[in-house]
Motif scaffolding. Structure first.
Motif, PDB file in Angstrom:
ATOM      1  N   ALA A  93     -15.298  14.687  26.539  1.00 45.12           N
ATOM      2  CA  ALA A  93     -15.937  13.377  26.467  1.00 45.12           C
ATOM      3  C   ALA A  93     -17.119  13.221  27.424  1.00 45.12           C
ATOM      4  CB  ALA A  93     -14.912  12.283  26.717  1.00 45.12           C
ATOM      5  N   GLY A  94     -17.116  13.941  28.516  1.00 45.92           N
ATOM      6  CA  GLY A  94     -18.231  13.839  29.455  1.00 45.92           C
ATOM      7  C   GLY A  94     -18.249  12.505  30.180  1.00 45.92           C
ATOM      8  N   ASP A  95     -19.335  11.731  30.001  1.00 46.20           N
ATOM      9  CA  ASP A  95     -19.493  10.451  30.703  1.00 46.20           C
ATOM     10  C   ASP A  95     -18.535   9.373  30.203  1.00 46.20           C
ATOM     11  OD1 ASP A  95     -21.526  11.587  32.169  1.00 46.20           O
ATOM     12  OD2 ASP A  95     -23.116  10.869  30.828  1.00 46.20           O
ATOM     13  N   ASP A  96     -18.024   9.514  28.996  1.00 47.17           N
ATOM     14  CA  ASP A  96     -17.154   8.503  28.402  1.00 47.17           C
ATOM     15  C   ASP A  96     -15.677   8.723  28.721  1.00 47.17           C
ATOM     16  OD1 ASP A  96     -19.316   7.274  27.262  1.00 47.17           O
ATOM     17  OD2 ASP A  96     -19.149   8.372  25.371  1.00 47.17           O
ATOM     18  N   GLN A  97     -15.356   9.602  29.660  1.00 50.74           N
ATOM     19  CA  GLN A  97     -13.957   9.905  29.937  1.00 50.74           C
ATOM     20  C   GLN A  97     -13.173   8.680  30.377  1.00 50.74           C
ATOM     21  OE1 GLN A  97     -13.725  13.172  32.671  1.00 50.74           O
ATOM     22  NE2 GLN A  97     -13.440  14.652  31.023  1.00 50.74           N
ATOM     23  N   GLY A  98     -13.759   7.826  31.182  1.00 48.92           N
ATOM     24  CA  GLY A  98     -13.057   6.630  31.647  1.00 48.92           C
ATOM     25  C   GLY A  98     -12.726   5.693  30.495  1.00 48.92           C
ATOM     26  N   VAL A 100     -12.489   6.497  27.236  1.00 46.12           N
ATOM     27  CA  VAL A 100     -11.521   7.144  26.345  1.00 46.12           C
ATOM     28  C   VAL A 100     -10.123   7.094  26.949  1.00 46.12           C
ATOM     29  CG1 VAL A 100     -10.901   9.346  25.269  1.00 46.12           C
ATOM     30  CG2 VAL A 100     -13.275   8.610  25.294  1.00 46.12           C
ATOM     31  N   LEU A 101     -10.032   7.309  28.242  1.00 41.97           N
ATOM     32  CA  LEU A 101      -8.741   7.233  28.922  1.00 41.97           C
ATOM     33  C   LEU A 101      -8.185   5.810  28.855  1.00 41.97           C
ATOM     34  CD1 LEU A 101      -6.594   8.644  30.672  1.00 41.97           C
ATOM     35  CD2 LEU A 101      -7.931   7.984  32.667  1.00 41.97           C
ATOM     36  N   GLY A 102      -9.030   4.820  29.067  1.00 43.89           N
ATOM     37  CA  GLY A 102      -8.587   3.431  29.006  1.00 43.89           C
ATOM     38  C   GLY A 102      -8.082   3.040  27.629  1.00 43.89           C
ATOM     39  N   VAL A 103      -8.783   3.469  26.592  1.00 48.70           N
ATOM     40  CA  VAL A 103      -8.363   3.157  25.226  1.00 48.70           C
ATOM     41  C   VAL A 103      -6.993   3.753  24.936  1.00 48.70           C
ATOM     42  CG1 VAL A 103      -8.875   3.609  22.799  1.00 48.70           C
ATOM     43  CG2 VAL A 103     -10.679   2.846  24.312  1.00 48.70           C
ATOM     44  N   MET A 104      -6.764   4.991  25.338  1.00 44.98           N
ATOM     45  CA  MET A 104      -5.471   5.622  25.069  1.00 44.98           C
ATOM     46  C   MET A 104      -4.368   4.987  25.904  1.00 44.98           C
ATOM     47  SD  MET A 104      -3.559   7.466  23.334  1.00 44.98           S
ATOM     48  CE  MET A 104      -4.708   8.239  22.264  1.00 44.98           C
ATOM     49  N   LEU A 105      -4.669   4.590  27.139  1.00 42.06           N
ATOM     50  CA  LEU A 105      -3.649   3.933  27.947  1.00 42.06           C
ATOM     51  C   LEU A 105      -3.252   2.584  27.349  1.00 42.06           C
ATOM     52  CD1 LEU A 105      -4.807   4.818  31.574  1.00 42.06           C
ATOM     53  CD2 LEU A 105      -2.838   5.717  30.310  1.00 42.06           C
ATOM     54  N   VAL A 106      -4.216   1.853  26.787  1.00 40.54           N
ATOM     55  CA  VAL A 106      -3.881   0.595  26.100  1.00 40.54           C
ATOM     56  C   VAL A 106      -2.989   0.879  24.901  1.00 40.54           C
ATOM     57  CG1 VAL A 106      -4.855  -1.301  24.739  1.00 40.54           C
ATOM     58  CG2 VAL A 106      -5.903  -0.658  26.910  1.00 40.54           C
TER      59      VAL A 106
END
Length: 127
Positions: A93-98, A100-106
């Motif tokens: 994901a590069g710069d979008d890792q935060g 993408v991680l937030g979406v999956m945690l939700v």
């Protein structure tokens, strides 16, 4: 222009091949099925389990708990199908890792919240 028609020719060939395979499968099933042997044995074969003749009626009720466990299995199985590709994408994901991680945690939060709800409703009690 010939490539244009060649693409349609490939599509038509695949459709004909698919229809032919289905027709062959039905024909083989009809030829091999034991339905022709019913007359020879006198009575139509009845449903049995493990070689034992059935006793009573063929209809029986199934407890809803079986369906609830199956439904819960499907939910968590689909969750697993979402988590594995997400983990692979997270690495790239590069710069979008935060984000993408937030979406999956939700997503995981909402799936995990269902477990206490199911416990409260008594779905997980096996009586």
């Amino acid at each position: 222009m010939s490539e244009y028609y060649q693409a349609y020719g490939t599509l038509v060939a695949l459709l004909v091949a698919g229809i032919a395979l289905v027709a062959i499968a039905f024909l083989l099933g009809r030829l091999v099925s034991p339905s022709r042997a019913y007359g020879r044995y006198g009575e139509k074969p009845i449903a049995f389990e493990s070689g034992i003749d059935p006793v009573g009626f063929g209809w029986s009720q199934t407890n809803i708990r079986y369906y609830m466990f199956a439904f819960m299995f499907v939910i968590f199985d689909v969750e697993t199908l979402f988590v594995f590709p997400w983990a692979v994408y997270l690495e790239q994901a590069g710069d979008d890792q935060g984000f993408v991680l937030g979406v999956m945690l939700v997503f995981l939060f909402f799936v995990t919240v269902t477990l206490p709800y199911e416990l409260k409703k008594g779905v997980l009690k096996w009586v």
